[in-house]
Design a protein around this motif. Structure first.
Motif, PDB file in Angstrom:
ATOM      1  N   LYS A 183     -51.968 -12.491  18.349  1.00  0.00           N
ATOM      2  CA  LYS A 183     -52.937 -13.590  18.332  1.00  0.00           C
ATOM      3  C   LYS A 183     -53.218 -14.088  16.916  1.00  0.00           C
ATOM      4  O   LYS A 183     -53.485 -15.287  16.713  1.00  0.00           O
ATOM      5  N   ARG A 184     -53.150 -13.183  15.953  1.00  0.00           N
ATOM      6  CA  ARG A 184     -53.476 -13.568  14.579  1.00  0.00           C
ATOM      7  C   ARG A 184     -52.751 -12.652  13.600  1.00  0.00           C
ATOM      8  O   ARG A 184     -52.560 -11.464  13.873  1.00  0.00           O
ATOM      9  N   ILE A 185     -52.330 -13.225  12.471  1.00  0.00           N
ATOM     10  CA  ILE A 185     -51.700 -12.473  11.391  1.00  0.00           C
ATOM     11  C   ILE A 185     -52.383 -12.859  10.083  1.00  0.00           C
ATOM     12  O   ILE A 185     -52.559 -14.049   9.801  1.00  0.00           O
ATOM     13  N   GLU A 186     -52.751 -11.856   9.308  1.00  0.00           N
ATOM     14  CA  GLU A 186     -53.347 -12.110   7.999  1.00  0.00           C
ATOM     15  C   GLU A 186     -52.536 -11.401   6.923  1.00  0.00           C
ATOM     16  O   GLU A 186     -52.390 -10.172   6.940  1.00  0.00           O
ATOM     17  N   LEU A 187     -51.993 -12.208   6.002  1.00  0.00           N
ATOM     18  CA  LEU A 187     -51.268 -11.722   4.837  1.00  0.00           C
ATOM     19  C   LEU A 187     -51.962 -12.254   3.592  1.00  0.00           C
ATOM     20  O   LEU A 187     -52.745 -13.215   3.683  1.00  0.00           O
ATOM     21  N   PRO A 188     -51.700 -11.672   2.431  1.00  0.00           N
ATOM     22  CA  PRO A 188     -52.386 -12.144   1.220  1.00  0.00           C
ATOM     23  C   PRO A 188     -52.245 -13.644   0.972  1.00  0.00           C
ATOM     24  O   PRO A 188     -53.199 -14.310   0.575  1.00  0.00           O
ATOM     25  N   GLY A 189     -51.073 -14.190   1.218  1.00  0.00           N
ATOM     26  CA  GLY A 189     -50.873 -15.609   0.956  1.00  0.00           C
ATOM     27  C   GLY A 189     -50.755 -16.456   2.193  1.00  0.00           C
ATOM     28  O   GLY A 189     -50.286 -17.603   2.125  1.00  0.00           O
ATOM     29  N   LEU A 190     -51.167 -15.924   3.340  1.00  0.00           N
ATOM     30  CA  LEU A 190     -50.931 -16.655   4.583  1.00  0.00           C
ATOM     31  C   LEU A 190     -51.820 -16.123   5.692  1.00  0.00           C
ATOM     32  O   LEU A 190     -52.031 -14.917   5.801  1.00  0.00           O
ATOM     33  N   ARG A 191     -52.346 -17.046   6.509  1.00  0.00           N
ATOM     34  CA  ARG A 191     -53.119 -16.672   7.691  1.00  0.00           C
ATOM     35  C   ARG A 191     -52.626 -17.523   8.860  1.00  0.00           C
ATOM     36  O   ARG A 191     -52.637 -18.750   8.790  1.00  0.00           O
ATOM     37  N   LEU A 192     -52.191 -16.857   9.925  1.00  0.00           N
ATOM     38  CA  LEU A 192     -51.674 -17.539  11.117  1.00  0.00           C
ATOM     39  C   LEU A 192     -52.545 -17.211  12.310  1.00  0.00           C
ATOM     40  O   LEU A 192     -52.965 -16.064  12.481  1.00  0.00           O
ATOM     41  N   ALA A 193     -52.819 -18.234  13.131  1.00  0.00           N
ATOM     42  CA  ALA A 193     -53.594 -18.053  14.361  1.00  0.00           C
ATOM     43  C   ALA A 193     -52.860 -18.744  15.499  1.00  0.00           C
ATOM     44  O   ALA A 193     -52.188 -19.762  15.298  1.00  0.00           O
ATOM     45  N   LYS A 194     -52.987 -18.172  16.693  1.00  0.00           N
ATOM     46  CA  LYS A 194     -52.265 -18.706  17.851  1.00  0.00           C
ATOM     47  C   LYS A 194     -52.882 -20.025  18.291  1.00  0.00           C
ATOM     48  O   LYS A 194     -54.093 -20.150  18.453  1.00  0.00           O
ATOM     49  N   GLY A 195     -52.034 -21.036  18.484  1.00  0.00           N
ATOM     50  CA  GLY A 195     -52.434 -22.339  18.996  1.00  0.00           C
ATOM     51  C   GLY A 195     -51.512 -22.757  20.117  1.00  0.00           C
ATOM     52  O   GLY A 195     -50.762 -21.935  20.667  1.00  0.00           O
ATOM     53  N   GLN A 196     -51.543 -24.038  20.443  1.00  0.00           N
ATOM     54  CA  GLN A 196     -50.685 -24.534  21.530  1.00  0.00           C
ATOM     55  C   GLN A 196     -49.211 -24.398  21.188  1.00  0.00           C
ATOM     56  O   GLN A 196     -48.374 -24.242  22.080  1.00  0.00           O
ATOM     57  N   ASP A 197     -48.874 -24.483  19.910  1.00  0.00           N
ATOM     58  CA  ASP A 197     -47.474 -24.379  19.483  1.00  0.00           C
ATOM     59  C   ASP A 197     -47.164 -23.010  18.891  1.00  0.00           C
ATOM     60  O   ASP A 197     -46.283 -22.876  18.044  1.00  0.00           O
ATOM     61  N   GLY A 198     -47.914 -22.015  19.315  1.00  0.00           N
ATOM     62  CA  GLY A 198     -47.685 -20.670  18.806  1.00  0.00           C
ATOM     63  C   GLY A 198     -48.493 -20.406  17.554  1.00  0.00           C
ATOM     64  O   GLY A 198     -49.453 -21.114  17.246  1.00  0.00           O
ATOM     65  N   LEU A 199     -48.105 -19.383  16.821  1.00  0.00           N
ATOM     66  CA  LEU A 199     -48.824 -19.030  15.600  1.00  0.00           C
ATOM     67  C   LEU A 199     -48.573 -20.061  14.500  1.00  0.00           C
ATOM     68  O   LEU A 199     -47.417 -20.434  14.244  1.00  0.00           O
ATOM     69  N   GLN A 200     -49.662 -20.509  13.876  1.00  0.00           N
ATOM     70  CA  GLN A 200     -49.543 -21.494  12.809  1.00  0.00           C
ATOM     71  C   GLN A 200     -50.793 -21.442  11.939  1.00  0.00           C
ATOM     72  O   GLN A 200     -51.821 -20.904  12.361  1.00  0.00           O
ATOM     73  N   PRO A 201     -50.722 -21.968  10.716  1.00  0.00           N
ATOM     74  CA  PRO A 201     -51.914 -21.995   9.871  1.00  0.00           C
ATOM     75  C   PRO A 201     -53.040 -22.790  10.533  1.00  0.00           C
ATOM     76  O   PRO A 201     -52.801 -23.855  11.110  1.00  0.00           O
ATOM     77  N   SER A 202     -54.259 -22.266  10.452  1.00  0.00           N
ATOM     78  CA  SER A 202     -55.390 -22.941  11.101  1.00  0.00           C
ATOM     79  C   SER A 202     -55.746 -24.251  10.413  1.00  0.00           C
ATOM     80  O   SER A 202     -56.399 -25.113  11.009  1.00  0.00           O
ATOM     81  N   ASP A 203     -55.347 -24.420   9.138  1.00  0.00           N
ATOM     82  CA  ASP A 203     -55.670 -25.647   8.404  1.00  0.00           C
ATOM     83  C   ASP A 203     -54.493 -26.610   8.350  1.00  0.00           C
ATOM     84  O   ASP A 203     -54.369 -27.407   7.416  1.00  0.00           O
ATOM     85  N   LEU A 204     -53.613 -26.553   9.341  1.00  0.00           N
ATOM     86  CA  LEU A 204     -52.448 -27.432   9.365  1.00  0.00           C
ATOM     87  C   LEU A 204     -52.889 -28.887   9.467  1.00  0.00           C
ATOM     88  O   LEU A 204     -53.620 -29.266  10.384  1.00  0.00           O
TER      89      LEU A 204
END
Length: 348
Positions: free
Chosen positions: A184-205
């Motif tokens: 559902k969510r991945i947090e890395l030092p330089g990246l944060r991904l959250a699940k959306g309609q198109d899969g995991l993607q940056p929340s500030d896209l």
């Protein structure tokens, strides 16, 4: 003279025939090895395996329901497919013409009770079902094998490294693997991904940006498919570098479970200089990280290349600007609600 020569030839043919018949009788008579399985046990009955080498080292594997465990390593999960595969292989081994049958050959091929390379004891409820001696190698990926109390020595398509008497050779190296679709969510030092309609993607896209799916999927699969090399016990030693980790990241699953990862890199030992005085390249064993996962008691060693891929992941590496839409292309359809609002506005 001709009659004498013909008689001699006939006698010779009779002798050859008798010799061949005697050889066939010997091969098919009482000296022929019995057919059927080499080992008299049922694979499904085995619930414990004891493996020893000729130097006094031993390893135990125990079955718990459908899983194989390493009791001497805190009941850490073993590679059940590997353990069961070896048992099934031995249970299905059929008798053929033996390589040898003498006690002298058993010692020479290192499959004797007092001289062996590996000894395997298969048990059911503490009772031995079969004892097997593995010896020297007669060729590539082959090994001599003999069942206890059986004079026949056979060869089996098996490598010595498949019978290593070390814990790390039998652990489940995929113990940390996750199902990518459940992240559902991945947090890395330089990246944060959250699940959306198109899969995991940056929340500030932004509207003019899109995710490079092939790079994103490769990153997800790397984190979800971490493979361990060895277990290091449950105590975080100072030299493991976990106090100041090289990488910290976390994963949240659909069920709410959060797994946190700490990757430490031990300081490299002093490297001896080469002949020209230059430092030598570190061996592969040094090119690794120590990993502490919050859902596991044990610490692990993992290859550095897996960690390097995670450390280099950034938003910029996964996000790109959308390609401009060419002129004359079909515009995106207008939703029905917006279309109705536009019609109403024109009517006014």
């Amino acid at each position: 003279m001709k009659r004498l020569i013909a008689g001699c030839l006939l006698l010779l043919l009779v002798q050859i025939g008798l010799l061949a018949a005697t050889h066939v009788i010997n091969r098919t008579g009482t000296t022929q090895p019995g057919k059927g399985p080499l080992l008299a046990f049922r694979a499904a009955d085995v619930d414990e395996v004891l493996l020893e080498d000729g130097k006094g080292y031993h390893l135990a594997l125990k079955k718990d329901k459908e899983r194989w465990l390493l009791p001497e390593a805190g009941s850490f999960p073993a590679d059940s497919a590997k353990v069961q595969g070896l048992i099934d292989r031995l249970a299905g081994m059929q008798r053929d013409w033996p390589e040898a049958t003498t006690a002298e050959a058993a010692t020479r091929f290192q499959v004797a009770p007092d001289r062996y390379v590996r000894k395997l004891n298969l048990l059911k409820n503490g009772t031995a079902q079969a004892i097997v001696y593995f010896g020297a190698s007669p060729g590539l990926r082959k090994i001599y094998v003999r069942s206890d109390n059986d004079p026949e020595i056979h060869s089996l398509a098996l490598s010595q490294h498949e019978l290593e008497v070390t814990t790390d050779s039998w652990i489940d190296t995929r113990i940390l693997r996750l199902a990518p679709e459940q992240i559902k969510r991945i947090e890395l030092p330089g990246l944060r991904l959250a699940k959306g309609q198109d899969g995991l993607q940056p929340s500030d896209l932004a509207p003019g940006e899109e995710v490079a799916r092939e790079r994103r999927d490769a990153l997800i699969n790397r984190l979800a498919g971490l493979t361990v090399n060895s277990i290091l016990g449950s105590k975080a030693e100072p030299e493991y570098g976990l106090g100041t980790p090289s990488l910290r990241c976390s994963v949240e699953l659909d069920n709410g479970t959060v797994v946190e990862y700490l990757f430490g890199q031990p300081p490299p030992p002093a490297k001896p200089a080469g002949k020209d005085g230059a430092a030598m390249s570190p061996p592969l064993a040094e090119q690794s990280f120590v990993l502490k996962a919050s859902n596991q008691e044990q610490l692990f060693r993992v290859d550095a290349w897996q960690v390097d891929e995670l450390k280099s992941a950034t938003r910029a590496s996964l996000v790109r600007a959308k390609a401009p839409q060419p002129e004359g292309s079909t515009p995106h359809p207008v939703p029905a609600e917006q279309s109705g609002e536009q019609s109403a506005g024109q009517a006014k």
